[in-house]
Design a protein around this motif. Structure first.
Motif: not given
Length: 255
Positions: A190-204, A223-227
């Motif tokens: 889940k992306q909720t508590h990840l920062d921008k670089p972590q989010r990018r790596a998580n969904v790569n 539904d929602v756009m964060t970064t």
């Protein structure tokens, strides 16, 4: 005699059926008076059955003018692209978000996703339609693609909220709603508590698209756009499969 009884019974049944609509309306009015319909978002009694109450509608904060490529709010309509996107090599075009992801909308989205209040999906989808500019999505797009869930998340939740939210848009735009063109191949955190670089790596490389998207101009819906990390990961998969143009529409934007 038997024929007489059958005929009489048929007439009685016909009369009963004719009375049913009127009787049903009276029952509905009585039930509305005793048990007024509730807003599906806040459970407050209201006069409009099935819709969001005036208070909840008022809490939906339309974003207004925003960057064409990341949906962040801009100061005036004479500016179309934010500073960050001016220097970005990879863009979504166009991107539009309907509302700010404030506390009220967060509560509604969470109720939809985690409390299975599916009735909220078409209501929020209709509100999004009413707040999109007239030139969105524009001409020439071939398909609307809801952000896919991994099969394990889909089994857990039982439905894909992006698919349900996007149905009013596809219907209004007469655009094919194609949940079969994009897959989520890898379960991600889940992306909720990840920062921008972590989010990018998580969904790569978490997504893949079918060859059928080659040459198509497509819009992703989420539904929602964060970064924007998830949208860009989906767009990358679609481009790699040959999509000619990739844009995105979201219900909400974290600002």
């Amino acid at each position: 005699m038997a024929l007489f009884h059958r005929s009489q019974g048929a007439e009685h049944e016909s009369a009963r059926q004719r009375c049913q609509p009127s009787y049903g309306r009276r029952v509905d009015r009585l039930l509305d008076a005793l048990l007024p319909p509730l807003c599906p978002a806040c459970d407050t009694p209201q006069s409009d059955p099935g819709g969001l109450c005036a208070t909840c509608l008022h809490k939906l904060q339309a974003l207004g003018w925003q960057c064409r490529h990341c949906a962040l709010p801009l100061p005036n309509p004479n500016v179309q692209v934010c500073g960050a996107c001016l220097h970005s090599r990879v863009r979504l075009d166009p991107v539009w978000a309907g509302f700010a992801f404030n506390a009220a909308l967060r509560k509604m989205v969470h109720a939809l996703k985690f409390q299975h209040k599916l009735v909220l999906a078409p209501l929020l989808g209709q509100q999004l339609l009413q707040h999109l500019p007239a030139d969105i999505p524009g001409d020439g797009f071939d398909a609307l693609i809801p952000a896919p869930l991994h099969i394990s998340r889909l089994r857990e939740r039982g439905f894909n909220q992006a698919l349900e939210l996007s149905r009013p848009l596809a219907s209004s735009w007469h655009m094919p709603l194609r949940s079969d063109l994009l897959r989520r191949d890898r379960a991600t955190r889940k992306q909720t508590h990840l920062d921008k670089p972590q989010r990018r790596a998580n969904v790569n490389q978490a997504f893949s698209a079918t060859p059928e998207v080659r040459g198509l101009r497509v819009l992703i819906f989420d539904d929602v756009m964060t970064t924007g990390a998830t949208l860009h990961a989906m767009a990358k998969a679609l481009r790699q499969a040959g999509a000619e143009q990739v844009g995105a529409i979201t219900l909400a934007r974290v600002t």
